[in-house]
Design a protein around this motif. Structure first.
Motif, PDB file in Angstrom:
ATOM      1  N   GLY A  77       5.295  12.518  -1.126  1.00  0.00           N
ATOM      2  CA  GLY A  77       4.322  11.451  -1.294  1.00  0.00           C
ATOM      3  C   GLY A  77       3.825  10.921   0.037  1.00  0.00           C
ATOM      4  N   SER A  78       4.713  10.848   1.038  1.00  0.00           N
ATOM      5  CA  SER A  78       4.311  10.285   2.330  1.00  0.00           C
ATOM      6  C   SER A  78       3.302  11.175   3.050  1.00  0.00           C
ATOM      7  N   CYS A  79       3.496  12.480   2.978  1.00  0.00           N
ATOM      8  CA  CYS A  79       2.541  13.394   3.617  1.00  0.00           C
ATOM      9  C   CYS A  79       1.193  13.366   2.905  1.00  0.00           C
ATOM     10  N   ALA A  80       1.227  13.354   1.570  1.00  0.00           N
ATOM     11  CA  ALA A  80      -0.020  13.277   0.801  1.00  0.00           C
ATOM     12  C   ALA A  80      -0.772  11.993   1.151  1.00  0.00           C
ATOM     13  N   TYR A  81      -0.037  10.895   1.214  1.00  0.00           N
ATOM     14  CA  TYR A  81      -0.655   9.611   1.550  1.00  0.00           C
ATOM     15  C   TYR A  81      -1.238   9.641   2.957  1.00  0.00           C
ATOM     16  N   HIS A  82      -0.519  10.251   3.898  1.00  0.00           N
ATOM     17  CA  HIS A  82      -0.994  10.296   5.284  1.00  0.00           C
ATOM     18  C   HIS A  82      -2.330  11.039   5.376  1.00  0.00           C
ATOM     19  N   VAL A  83      -2.415  12.183   4.714  1.00  0.00           N
ATOM     20  CA  VAL A  83      -3.665  12.951   4.750  1.00  0.00           C
ATOM     21  C   VAL A  83      -4.791  12.159   4.088  1.00  0.00           C
ATOM     22  N   LYS A  84      -4.519  11.563   2.959  1.00  0.00           N
ATOM     23  CA  LYS A  84      -5.545  10.807   2.231  1.00  0.00           C
ATOM     24  C   LYS A  84      -6.057   9.611   3.026  1.00  0.00           C
ATOM     25  N   ASN A  85      -5.169   8.923   3.692  1.00  0.00           N
ATOM     26  CA  ASN A  85      -5.524   7.622   4.245  1.00  0.00           C
ATOM     27  C   ASN A  85      -5.585   7.531   5.761  1.00  0.00           C
ATOM     28  N   HIS A  86      -5.084   8.542   6.466  1.00  0.00           N
ATOM     29  CA  HIS A  86      -5.066   8.454   7.925  1.00  0.00           C
ATOM     30  C   HIS A  86      -5.841   9.568   8.627  1.00  0.00           C
ATOM     31  N   TYR A  87      -6.496  10.404   7.857  1.00  0.00           N
ATOM     32  CA  TYR A  87      -7.309  11.442   8.500  1.00  0.00           C
ATOM     33  C   TYR A  87      -8.711  10.937   8.840  1.00  0.00           C
ATOM     34  N   ASN A  88      -8.844   9.608   8.888  1.00  0.00           N
ATOM     35  CA  ASN A  88     -10.104   9.026   9.354  1.00  0.00           C
ATOM     36  C   ASN A  88     -10.236   9.107  10.866  1.00  0.00           C
ATOM     37  N   THR A  93     -16.190  15.605   8.219  1.00  0.00           N
ATOM     38  CA  THR A  93     -17.032  16.669   7.670  1.00  0.00           C
ATOM     39  C   THR A  93     -16.786  16.781   6.170  1.00  0.00           C
ATOM     40  N   ASP A  94     -17.581  17.595   5.504  1.00  0.00           N
ATOM     41  CA  ASP A  94     -17.378  17.825   4.071  1.00  0.00           C
ATOM     42  C   ASP A  94     -15.996  18.406   3.798  1.00  0.00           C
ATOM     43  N   ASP A  95     -15.550  19.308   4.676  1.00  0.00           N
ATOM     44  CA  ASP A  95     -14.216  19.915   4.491  1.00  0.00           C
ATOM     45  C   ASP A  95     -13.119  18.856   4.567  1.00  0.00           C
ATOM     46  N   VAL A  96     -13.223  17.948   5.527  1.00  0.00           N
ATOM     47  CA  VAL A  96     -12.213  16.904   5.690  1.00  0.00           C
ATOM     48  C   VAL A  96     -12.202  15.983   4.475  1.00  0.00           C
ATOM     49  N   ILE A  97     -13.357  15.586   4.031  1.00  0.00           N
ATOM     50  CA  ILE A  97     -13.460  14.694   2.870  1.00  0.00           C
ATOM     51  C   ILE A  97     -12.880  15.360   1.628  1.00  0.00           C
ATOM     52  N   ASN A  98     -13.195  16.640   1.430  1.00  0.00           N
ATOM     53  CA  ASN A  98     -12.678  17.360   0.258  1.00  0.00           C
ATOM     54  C   ASN A  98     -11.156  17.474   0.294  1.00  0.00           C
ATOM     55  N   VAL A  99     -10.606  17.781   1.467  1.00  0.00           N
ATOM     56  CA  VAL A  99      -9.144  17.884   1.586  1.00  0.00           C
ATOM     57  C   VAL A  99      -8.497  16.539   1.302  1.00  0.00           C
ATOM     58  N   ARG A 100      -9.044  15.476   1.868  1.00  0.00           N
ATOM     59  CA  ARG A 100      -8.476  14.143   1.668  1.00  0.00           C
ATOM     60  C   ARG A 100      -8.523  13.726   0.198  1.00  0.00           C
ATOM     61  N   ASN A 101      -9.576  14.112  -0.486  1.00  0.00           N
ATOM     62  CA  ASN A 101      -9.716  13.748  -1.902  1.00  0.00           C
ATOM     63  C   ASN A 101      -8.841  14.590  -2.819  1.00  0.00           C
ATOM     64  N   ASN A 102      -8.501  15.797  -2.382  1.00  0.00           N
ATOM     65  CA  ASN A 102      -7.873  16.756  -3.291  1.00  0.00           C
ATOM     66  C   ASN A 102      -6.427  17.099  -2.970  1.00  0.00           C
ATOM     67  N   ILE A 103      -5.777  16.305  -2.120  1.00  0.00           N
ATOM     68  CA  ILE A 103      -4.356  16.520  -1.877  1.00  0.00           C
ATOM     69  C   ILE A 103      -3.555  15.628  -2.827  1.00  0.00           C
ATOM     70  N   TYR A 104      -2.513  16.209  -3.433  1.00  0.00           N
ATOM     71  CA  TYR A 104      -1.718  15.494  -4.426  1.00  0.00           C
ATOM     72  C   TYR A 104      -0.228  15.706  -4.196  1.00  0.00           C
ATOM     73  N   GLU A 105       0.536  14.654  -4.392  1.00  0.00           N
ATOM     74  CA  GLU A 105       1.985  14.786  -4.510  1.00  0.00           C
ATOM     75  C   GLU A 105       2.276  15.546  -5.797  1.00  0.00           C
ATOM     76  N   LEU A 106       3.375  16.296  -5.831  1.00  0.00           N
ATOM     77  CA  LEU A 106       3.682  17.214  -6.939  1.00  0.00           C
ATOM     78  C   LEU A 106       3.625  16.542  -8.308  1.00  0.00           C
ATOM     79  N   CYS A 107       4.319  15.416  -8.497  1.00  0.00           N
ATOM     80  CA  CYS A 107       4.349  14.753  -9.810  1.00  0.00           C
ATOM     81  C   CYS A 107       2.965  14.258 -10.209  1.00  0.00           C
ATOM     82  N   ASP A 108       2.252  13.695  -9.250  1.00  0.00           N
ATOM     83  CA  ASP A 108       0.897  13.210  -9.486  1.00  0.00           C
ATOM     84  C   ASP A 108       0.009  14.360  -9.981  1.00  0.00           C
ATOM     85  N   PHE A 109       0.161  15.514  -9.361  1.00  0.00           N
ATOM     86  CA  PHE A 109      -0.633  16.681  -9.736  1.00  0.00           C
ATOM     87  C   PHE A 109      -0.288  17.155 -11.151  1.00  0.00           C
ATOM     88  N   ILE A 110       1.002  17.230 -11.459  1.00  0.00           N
ATOM     89  CA  ILE A 110       1.433  17.715 -12.776  1.00  0.00           C
ATOM     90  C   ILE A 110       0.986  16.765 -13.887  1.00  0.00           C
TER      91      ILE A 110
END
Length: 246
Positions: A77-88, A93-110
């Motif tokens: 969860g901490s790594c997912a949160y870091h990418v989502k919220n600290h990759y500012n 770019t579009d690639d960065v925004i897409n990655v930040r929007n589409n990274i999920y912790e395992l349980c959240d994804f399931i």
């Protein structure tokens, strides 16, 4: 659906069984998983230590490795949160925004992307959930005790589908374990006391196995448990979903 698997550095180095369990759980759910071999740390340790801008190279490498996936899934969860919220800190770019929007912790994804309702897992033990701060208050994987509202928990919903499991109610169910990344190094005494308090809560409530979504927090608790020779085990939630012990 094309899914990229991100395995955090501490799991890769110290708990490879968690990475293997994560892969196997996703494959059992018929997800096509690819592990980009060029991946490294997401940059969170540097950011936690006050050197966020020195992690730019790690951030850009992460984007390079995961930009072509529909989703990125990680057992952290901490790594997912870091990418989502600290990759500012890098160019948005579009690639960065897409990655930040589409990274999920395992349980959240399931629970929230795959919307899995039933699991073929068996774990006949009394389990206590450690709700890590990043996952709980950052990713909103569950409700917080300080907020008035209808209680919910993606982690509990998922574990309740595991055959034979008994989730034990804790006295202080969403309290920090004291790990906090480099906080455990710079504020050792406070970190240890907080960890001991969390372990005692599990012991007082008859827990046999502590689980959670962050191996970093579980590593902290496991170290204290082993040092004090306490009768309780620690497993990442992926290991339980993958039915690693009976």
């Amino acid at each position: 659906m094309k899914v990229g698997l991100f395995i955090p550095c501490y799991i890769n180095q110290l708990y490879p069984q968690v990475g293997i369990a994560t892969l196997q759980v996703l494959e059992k759910l018929n997800v096509e998983v690819i592990y980009p071999s060029g991946q490294t740390c997401c940059g969170q340790p540097m950011a936690n230590s006050g050197y966020e801008y020195e992690s730019v190279g790690a951030c850009n490498n992460f984007i390079k490795n995961f930009k072509d996936f529909d989703y990125i899934v990680t057992p952290s969860g901490s790594c997912a949160y870091h990418v989502k919220n600290h990759y500012n800190i890098i160019n948005q770019t579009d690639d960065v925004i897409n990655v930040r929007n589409n990274i999920y912790e395992l349980c959240d994804f399931i629970v929230n992307i795959l919307k899995v309702k039933k699991l073929k897992a068996h774990f006949p033990h009394k389990v206590g959930i450690h709700k890590s701060c990043h996952g709980l208050r950052g990713l909103r994987l569950g409700s917080c005790s300080e907020i008035v509202g209808k209680p919910f928990s993606s982690i509990e919903d998922l574990l309740n589908e595991v055959d034979g499991i008994k989730l034990m109610e804790l006295t202080r169910k969403d309290e920090c374990c004291g790990f906090g990344g480099t906080f455990a190094v710079t504020e050792e005494a406070i970190s240890v006391k907080m960890g001991k308090d969390r372990i005692q809560d599990h012991l007082d409530n008859g827990v046999e196995v502590i689980t959670g979504t962050d191996t970093s927090c579980l590593m902290h608790l496991e170290g204290l448990i082993n040092r004090n020779k306490q009768p309780i085990k620690v497993l990442h939630i992926a290991e339980i979903l993958n039915n690693t012990i009976q």
